[in-house]
Design a protein around this motif. Structure first.
Motif, PDB file in Angstrom:
ATOM      1  N   ARG A  66       0.724  -1.251  -0.006  1.00 19.53           N
ATOM      2  CA  ARG A  66       0.258  -0.412   0.032  1.00 19.53           C
ATOM      3  C   ARG A  66       0.841   1.315  -0.391  1.00 19.53           C
ATOM      4  O   ARG A  66       1.783   1.573   1.069  1.00 19.53           O
ATOM      5  CB  ARG A  66      -0.402   0.381   1.339  1.00 19.53           C
ATOM      6  N   ASP A  68       1.811   4.423   0.696  1.00 23.50           N
ATOM      7  CA  ASP A  68       1.730   4.987   2.661  1.00 23.50           C
ATOM      8  C   ASP A  68       2.382   6.559   2.196  1.00 23.50           C
ATOM      9  O   ASP A  68       3.326   6.578   2.970  1.00 23.50           O
ATOM     10  CB  ASP A  68       2.522   4.264   3.453  1.00 23.50           C
ATOM     11  N   TRP A  77       6.332   2.756  -0.204  1.00 19.67           N
ATOM     12  CA  TRP A  77       5.415   1.523   0.034  1.00 19.67           C
ATOM     13  C   TRP A  77       5.657   0.357   1.173  1.00 19.67           C
ATOM     14  O   TRP A  77       6.172  -0.272   1.567  1.00 19.67           O
ATOM     15  CB  TRP A  77       5.526   0.688  -1.716  1.00 19.67           C
ATOM     16  N   TYR A  95      -5.003  -3.956   7.111  1.00 23.60           N
ATOM     17  CA  TYR A  95      -4.938  -4.111   5.999  1.00 23.60           C
ATOM     18  C   TYR A  95      -3.968  -5.528   6.181  1.00 23.60           C
ATOM     19  O   TYR A  95      -3.317  -6.510   6.241  1.00 23.60           O
ATOM     20  CB  TYR A  95      -4.551  -3.331   4.738  1.00 23.60           C
ATOM     21  N   TYR A 120      -7.475   7.030   5.829  1.00 21.08           N
ATOM     22  CA  TYR A 120      -6.692   5.212   5.439  1.00 21.08           C
ATOM     23  C   TYR A 120      -7.345   4.182   4.556  1.00 21.08           C
ATOM     24  O   TYR A 120      -7.321   2.550   4.352  1.00 21.08           O
ATOM     25  CB  TYR A 120      -6.870   4.162   6.545  1.00 21.08           C
ATOM     26  N   GLN A 124      -7.099   5.132  -2.018  1.00 24.14           N
ATOM     27  CA  GLN A 124      -5.706   3.830  -1.804  1.00 24.14           C
ATOM     28  C   GLN A 124      -5.508   3.413  -2.685  1.00 24.14           C
ATOM     29  O   GLN A 124      -5.907   2.981  -3.416  1.00 24.14           O
ATOM     30  CB  GLN A 124      -5.934   2.829  -1.070  1.00 24.14           C
ATOM     31  N   THR A 125      -4.349   3.947  -2.875  1.00 23.49           N
ATOM     32  CA  THR A 125      -2.938   3.482  -3.450  1.00 23.49           C
ATOM     33  C   THR A 125      -2.190   1.471  -3.613  1.00 23.49           C
ATOM     34  O   THR A 125      -1.723   2.246  -2.281  1.00 23.49           O
ATOM     35  CB  THR A 125      -2.052   4.288  -4.593  1.00 23.49           C
ATOM     36  N   PHE A 126      -2.532   1.059  -4.409  1.00 24.01           N
ATOM     37  CA  PHE A 126      -2.019  -0.316  -4.184  1.00 24.01           C
ATOM     38  C   PHE A 126      -1.094  -1.428  -5.403  1.00 24.01           C
ATOM     39  O   PHE A 126      -1.290  -0.963  -6.374  1.00 24.01           O
ATOM     40  CB  PHE A 126      -3.296  -1.734  -3.160  1.00 24.01           C
TER      41      PHE A 126
END
Length: 171
Positions: A66, A68, A77, A95, A120, A124-126
């Motif tokens: 994720r 951050d 990441w 998560y 949070y 979000q980007t993963f």
């Protein structure tokens, strides 16, 4: 009788010596998928699903990171599972993920997920990293990547980070 046993022993040794101890999984091309705008809401049961198309091989491994924030313009990441605790040491939320050959399920755990800050839960980007799961040979522990370090993983598996494929969340 001894000659027959010796012949079998020599044939067996030749068969085993021809086995490869190559560390490469020839079925898997390591790659990275990025999914942006992932939100954890009651509507998706705090569990968005990301399709893998095409499907991955049954022996492949999936790592999830994720984003951050950033440091000097470069994304930071964090590897899942990623846990956050209250000051008293009890779990606030986290998560985690699981996967099949067809999809990756990224989900939040916690006691009161609706109370988790939007920073949070929403948008979000993963990054989903697919790597070979079957490592053979004696050298398998010698060149092992630090999986918690996204940059070490992409370097270890020769992934071109500029060619990350964008995918969409399923729900």
């Amino acid at each position: 009788m001894k000659k027959i046993l010796t012949l079998f022993a020599v044939a067996g040794l030749m068969a085993f010596s021809s086995c490869s101890s190559n560390d490469d999984d020839n079925d898997t091309i390591s790659e990275v998928f990025q999914v942006r705008g992932v939100s954890f809401t009651p509507q998706n049961d705090y569990n968005p699903i990301i399709d893998l198309n095409p499907s991955i091989f049954p022996g492949d491994m999936v790592l999830v990171y994720r984003q951050d924030g950033s440091d000097g313009g470069a994304p930071v990441w964090k590897m899942a599972p990623e846990l956050y605790y209250f000051a008293d040491g009890t779990l606030d939320f986290g998560y985690n993920f699981n996967f099949t050959v067809n999809d990756v399920s990224i989900y939040m755990d916690g006691n009161d997920l609706a109370s988790v800050s939007d920073q949070y839960r929403l948008n979000q980007t993963f990054r989903i990293v697919i790597i070979p799961g079957y490592v053979t040979g004696a050298a398998k522990s010698v060149n092992k990547a630090d999986y918690s370090d996204y940059n070490a993983v992409i370097a270890r598996y020769g992934i071109d980070d500029s060619k990350v494929k964008e995918v969409k969340v399923k729900n």
